[in-house]
Enzyme design. Structure first.
Site, PDB file in Angstrom:
ATOM      1  N   LYS A  35      29.591   9.025  16.087  1.00  0.00           N
ATOM      2  CA  LYS A  35      30.176   7.833  16.672  1.00  0.00           C
ATOM      3  C   LYS A  35      29.908   8.167  18.374  1.00  0.00           C
ATOM      4  CE  LYS A  35      34.330  10.758  16.656  1.00  0.00           C
ATOM      5  NZ  LYS A  35      35.779  11.135  16.382  1.00  0.00           N
ATOM      6  N   ARG A 129      48.607   9.174  14.305  1.00  0.00           N
ATOM      7  CA  ARG A 129      47.562   8.379  14.999  1.00  0.00           C
ATOM      8  C   ARG A 129      47.325   7.245  14.072  1.00  0.00           C
ATOM      9  NH1 ARG A 129      42.164  10.601  17.572  1.00  0.00           N
ATOM     10  NH2 ARG A 129      41.449  10.642  15.365  1.00  0.00           N
ATOM     11  N   TYR A 266      31.481  11.602  51.334  1.00  0.00           N
ATOM     12  CA  TYR A 266      32.568  10.689  51.562  1.00  0.00           C
ATOM     13  C   TYR A 266      33.749  11.467  51.649  1.00  0.00           C
ATOM     14  CZ  TYR A 266      30.020   6.627  49.956  1.00  0.00           C
ATOM     15  OH  TYR A 266      29.067   5.683  49.646  1.00  0.00           O
ATOM     16  N   MET A 314      28.447   8.036  43.619  1.00  0.00           N
ATOM     17  CA  MET A 314      27.871   7.306  42.588  1.00  0.00           C
ATOM     18  C   MET A 314      26.635   7.878  41.970  1.00  0.00           C
ATOM     19  SD  MET A 314      27.508   3.332  41.880  1.00  0.00           S
ATOM     20  CE  MET A 314      29.270   2.727  41.937  1.00  0.00           C
TER      21      MET A 314
HETATM   22  C1  LIG Z   1      35.623  12.403  15.793  1.00  0.00           C
HETATM   23  C2  LIG Z   1      36.092  12.784  14.548  1.00  0.00           C
HETATM   24  C3  LIG Z   1      35.869  13.765  13.860  1.00  0.00           C
HETATM   25  C4  LIG Z   1      34.892  14.942  14.306  1.00  0.00           C
HETATM   26  O1  LIG Z   1      35.923  15.985  15.310  1.00  0.00           O
HETATM   27  P1  LIG Z   1      35.114  16.985  16.056  1.00  0.00           P
HETATM   28  O2  LIG Z   1      36.316  17.538  16.759  1.00  0.00           O
HETATM   29  O3  LIG Z   1      34.045  16.617  17.027  1.00  0.00           O
HETATM   30  O4  LIG Z   1      34.295  17.828  14.890  1.00  0.00           O
HETATM   31  C5  LIG Z   1      36.614  14.187  12.522  1.00  0.00           C
HETATM   32  N1  LIG Z   1      37.065  13.429  12.015  1.00  0.00           N
HETATM   33  C6  LIG Z   1      37.656  12.110  12.269  1.00  0.00           C
HETATM   34  C7  LIG Z   1      38.752  11.219  11.829  1.00  0.00           C
HETATM   35  C8  LIG Z   1      37.120  11.913  13.898  1.00  0.00           C
HETATM   36  O5  LIG Z   1      37.669  10.890  14.413  1.00  0.00           O
END
Ligand SMILES: *Cc1c(COP(=O)(O)O)cnc(C)c1O
Length: 371
Positions: A35, A129, A266, A314
């Site tokens: 992702k 969550r 800056y 930047m």
């Molecule tokens: C992103 C994610 C993972 C991977 O987690 P890592 O800590 O990067 O290994 C696994 N399960 C879910 C539901 C996630 O959102």
């Protein structure tokens, strides 16, 4: 290499990390989390390097579109499922597996007329969550299995504190695991709970070793470890036998000799305490190097350590070149990479390496190496 920031991605490191994870997974299948553009590393190239992974985990249906357009054929899992009927159609057309964590998503599946999908029923074991209460699992499994749009039901959950080693973290992980075990106790399908941290600690091994179950019915979901980064605050990826995949580099494009009392950048945040050489590096927060990074943060200049001096802007940042030899405009600077763990740099600015690598911006070319 251009003068501006470049992220060199070592695909051989990614495959090394996958092999280490595969050994840890004890026969479990691997859902590789790619992702967010493979945590900034480039989803398509990483997916191709991870061609032996059993599936890929994504957060958005647009991410699935990109991978299918690049001819990635593995199963793609949408970790948060779909949010409306249009996304349901698109996810079906892209042949995605879907997580369902809320009732409205079951309604979307019930209304969907396309080919049946693999569905991951998400159970909230204590992270609070996403997911259904454990008490609803049995009834929901029955409902999902009755839908024409569902080919197979699997069960997953997510741990809140798998990376923690204090007692509060361990108590919560223990509670989450026992809630999960009770949900999957007499479930005969595939299940998944381990992220990178759980996989590396072995916390979830007890889930994997369900009586008489095929180990391949347990899926692990590594993300950060694939990129060679440790999920634990006190250890780096190298400490765990992983190899960092990303090296963020840029060149020095100017040099100055400051006199005592001169400031740089800056807000004049850094004031030279004595005469000193300053290098201006062509990387800034426009590339994903955090603006909040404090003075003193190390960078690597041709194997020598220099430190940040002055506010990150930047497109540029400034470093104190005191003690660095054979450095001039054109010299390459590494901001994080195998020699300078992103975990350590992240700690300087109060974040985690996940955020550093994921926030490398689109203008930074990714240059791939596979050896
Ligand atoms: C992103 C994610 C993972 C991977 O987690 P890592 O800590 O990067 O290994 C696994 N399960 C879910 C539901 C996630 O959102």
């Amino acid at each position: 290499m251009s003068s501006g920031a470049t992220a060199t991605i070592d695909l051989a490191a990614v495959t090394h990390n996958l092999a280490l994870i595969r050994r840890r997974a004890g026969g479990g299948r691997i859902m590789a989390a790619i992702k967010a553009n493979a945590y900034g590393h480039g989803a398509v190239r990483v997916a191709k390097a991870l061609h032996t992974a059993d599936s890929f985990a994504l957060a958005r249906v647009t991410e699935a579109s990109e991978l299918r357009a690049a001819d990635i054929r593995q199963p793609l899992v949408l970790l948060e499922g779909v949010f409306d009927a249009d996304e349901m159609q698109l996810a079906g057309a892209l042949d995605c597996e879907l997580v369902v964590h809320s009732d409205y998503q079951i309604d979307l599946l019930a209304a969907y007329g396309g080919a049946p999908r693999v569905v991951w029923l998400k159970i909230n074991t204590g992270m609070n969550r996403l997911g259904f209460a454990p008490s609803r699992a049995a009834q929901l499994i029955t409902r999902l299995r009755a839908l024409a749009s569902v080919a197979e039901v699997r069960i997953m959950s997510h741990l809140a504190c798998a990376d923690g080693d204090d007692s509060a973290a361990q108590v919560l992980t223990g509670r989450q695991l026992s809630a999960f075990r009770s949900v999957i106790g007499d479930f005969d399908g595939a299940v998944s709970i381990a992220n990178s941290a759980a996989l590396l600690t072995g916390d979830t091994d007890t889930v994997r070793a369900r009586d008489g179950q095929d180990p391949a019915a347990h899926w692990v979901r590594p993300g950060i470890a694939l990129y060679g980064i440790s999920p634990f605050a006190a250890r780096t990826g190298a400490d765990l036998g992983l190899r960092a995949a990303m090296c963020l580099q840029a060149r020095i494009i100017a040099e100055h000799l400051l006199q005592a009392g001169d400031s740089v950048g800056y807000g004049a945040r850094f004031v030279a305490p004595r005469q000193m050489r300053i290098g201006i590096v062509a990387a800034g927060y426009g590339d994903g190097y955090p603006r909040a990074m404090p003075d003193g943060t190390p960078v690597d200049v041709a194997g020598q350590t220099a430190v940040l001096a002055g506010r990150v802007s930047m497109d540029m940042l400034s470093i104190d070149l005191t003690g660095c030899e054979r450095v001039s405009p054109g010299s390459s600077v590494c901001l994080w990479g195998p020699q300078l763990p992103a975990e350590r740099i992240a700690a300087r600015v109060g974040t985690i390496a996940y955020e550093l690598v994921t926030c490398v911006t689109a203008r930074v070319p990714r240059v791939y190496r596979s050896a």
